[in-house]
Design a protein around this motif. Structure first.
Motif, PDB file in Angstrom:
ATOM      1  N   HIS A   1       7.813   3.115  -1.201  1.00  0.00           N
ATOM      2  CA  HIS A   1       6.466   2.552  -1.325  1.00  0.00           C
ATOM      3  C   HIS A   1       6.242   1.931  -2.700  1.00  0.00           C
ATOM      4  O   HIS A   1       5.585   0.893  -2.824  1.00  0.00           O
TER       5      HIS A   1
ATOM      6  N   LEU B   1       4.504  -4.211   2.079  1.00  0.00           N
ATOM      7  CA  LEU B   1       3.143  -3.690   2.128  1.00  0.00           C
ATOM      8  C   LEU B   1       2.154  -4.852   2.148  1.00  0.00           C
ATOM      9  O   LEU B   1       2.301  -5.825   1.408  1.00  0.00           O
ATOM     10  N   GLY B   2       1.163  -4.737   3.028  1.00  0.00           N
ATOM     11  CA  GLY B   2       0.131  -5.762   3.100  1.00  0.00           C
ATOM     12  C   GLY B   2       0.398  -6.846   4.115  1.00  0.00           C
ATOM     13  O   GLY B   2      -0.491  -7.650   4.398  1.00  0.00           O
TER      14      GLY B   2
ATOM     15  N   THR C   1      -4.268  -3.563  -2.864  1.00  0.00           N
ATOM     16  CA  THR C   1      -3.004  -3.286  -2.177  1.00  0.00           C
ATOM     17  C   THR C   1      -2.163  -2.269  -2.927  1.00  0.00           C
ATOM     18  O   THR C   1      -0.949  -2.220  -2.768  1.00  0.00           O
TER      19      THR C   1
ATOM     20  N   PHE D   1      -4.253   2.103  -0.486  1.00  0.00           N
ATOM     21  CA  PHE D   1      -3.990   1.045   0.482  1.00  0.00           C
ATOM     22  C   PHE D   1      -4.717   1.294   1.791  1.00  0.00           C
ATOM     23  O   PHE D   1      -4.746   2.392   2.296  1.00  0.00           O
TER      24      PHE D   1
ATOM     25  N   SER E   1      -4.815   0.875   5.668  1.00  0.00           N
ATOM     26  CA  SER E   1      -3.638   0.806   6.511  1.00  0.00           C
ATOM     27  C   SER E   1      -3.726  -0.098   7.719  1.00  0.00           C
ATOM     28  O   SER E   1      -2.719  -0.421   8.297  1.00  0.00           O
TER      29      SER E   1
ATOM     30  N   SER F   1       1.673  -0.246   5.580  1.00  0.00           N
ATOM     31  CA  SER F   1       1.062   0.520   4.508  1.00  0.00           C
ATOM     32  C   SER F   1       1.688   1.901   4.428  1.00  0.00           C
ATOM     33  O   SER F   1       2.348   2.360   5.378  1.00  0.00           O
TER      34      SER F   1
END
Length: 326
Positions: free
Chosen positions: A95, A131-132, A171, A176, A178, A210
């Motif tokens: 992550h 992520l995102g 972010t 975050f 999700s 996420s």
């Protein structure tokens, strides 16, 4: 040796190694799997260079689950304690690198030995998602059985309006958001009163990649380690349709049932951590692996963890909870 871990920052030396393994050591299936993973569009960016590492596991968590039936012994609980900590640490690193695993399950967790030390690591990183970005249904070969509730929708209901979408511009890993839409979970009573039978459908494209997506999968794996197949736990031993139906109706009552079963086997701290990871609401789910690793489950002797203590995940805090699990 074919199980030696090696890292490559460029393609040429990696292909040379593959050619050697193809002719002398590695099975053709394993070589092709490595090639497919290396050609994935998104690779883990660690530091300034792009590095990808390969190592064949001694065993997987799926194989360990299949051969372990007595899940209440001190030896098993101690082993689970170590496995879950290794997996959470690996997810924390992933992550921080800006990726969600997205396909976490027991088959994607491998045990790698170095002398007398065993370390559990993440595998199948070829489909990791930034992520995102939107989760892609194309990256799943059918239904992903450890998918979170927010990825399941009722196909017989009209699409959610944009007004119901919950999003955030932040972010960062710790805060975050999700999923694009957070749908209110259907309670069991409301489902029974419904005139039409809901038709659960897997729609990962409605969610953003996420930490919360992986946190749910970790919670399911942790619960499976202690209770195998509970009455409401999504997991092995049941059909995909039944898993989706359970996820569509999953709510706080189901979490209480699962944590109650975990508490009887592994104690209050394991139960509390599972409850936080299996929060049906992705907005409040414990998604920071740094916080997961600070949980008291990882900082108490296993014998202390096993002592029965009264605790409530959703009710009034007990003295144990007031002191803080983190």
């Amino acid at each position: 040796a074919s199980n030696t871990l090696r890292c490559y920052s460029t393609l040429a030396p990696f292909l040379n190694e593959i050619n050697v393994r193809k002719h002398y050591t590695g099975s053709p299936e394993f070589v092709e799997e490595i090639k497919a993973s290396f050609k994935a569009s998104d690779k883990l960016a660690l530091g300034s260079s792009q590095i990808i590492a390969f190592q064949k596991p001694d065993s997987t968590l799926e194989e360990l689950f299949e051969t372990t039936t007595q899940r209440w012994t001190l030896q098993w609980l101690t082993k689970c304690h170590s496995i879950i900590k290794d997996v959470a640490s690996a997810l924390q690193a992933l992550h921080k690198s800006g990726f969600a695993h997205g396909h976490l399950d027991p088959a994607a967790l491998g045990c790698f030995s170095s002398g007398e030390i065993n370390v559990w690591k993440l595998m199948e990183l070829g489909h990791s998602t930034k992520l995102g970005t939107t989760m892609s249904k194309d990256s799943f070969s059918g239904f992903y059985r450890l998918a979170p509730p927010e990825s399941i929708t009722d196909a017989k209901k009209p699409a959610e309006s944009d007004a119901s979408v919950v999003s955030s511009s932040d972010t960062s890993v710790s805060s975050f958001r999700s999923s694009k839409p957070f749908r209110k979970r259907l309670s069991l009573s409301s489902t029974r009163k419904s005139r039409t039978t809901p038709h659960a459908r897997f729609v990962p494209e409605s969610c953003l990649a996420s930490p919360a997506w992986d946190a749910w999968a970790l919670g399911v794996i942790m619960a499976q380690a202690f209770v195998m197949n509970g009455s409401v736990l999504p997991g092995t031993g049941i059909t995909d349709k039944l898993v989706m139906d359970r996820l569509l109706k999953f709510d706080a009552v189901d979490v209480e049932k699962i944590t109650g079963e975990v508490r009887c086997v592994a104690g209050v701290f394991a139960s509390d951590l599972v409850g936080r990871l299996l929060d049906p609401n992705p907005e409040t789910r414990l998604n920071s692996m740094s916080k997961v690793l600070r949980h008291r489950y990882f900082h108490e002797p296993v014998r202390e963890i096993m002592k029965p203590k009264k605790a409530s995940i959703f009710g009034k805090p007990t003295k144990v909870q007031e002191k803080g699990e983190f």
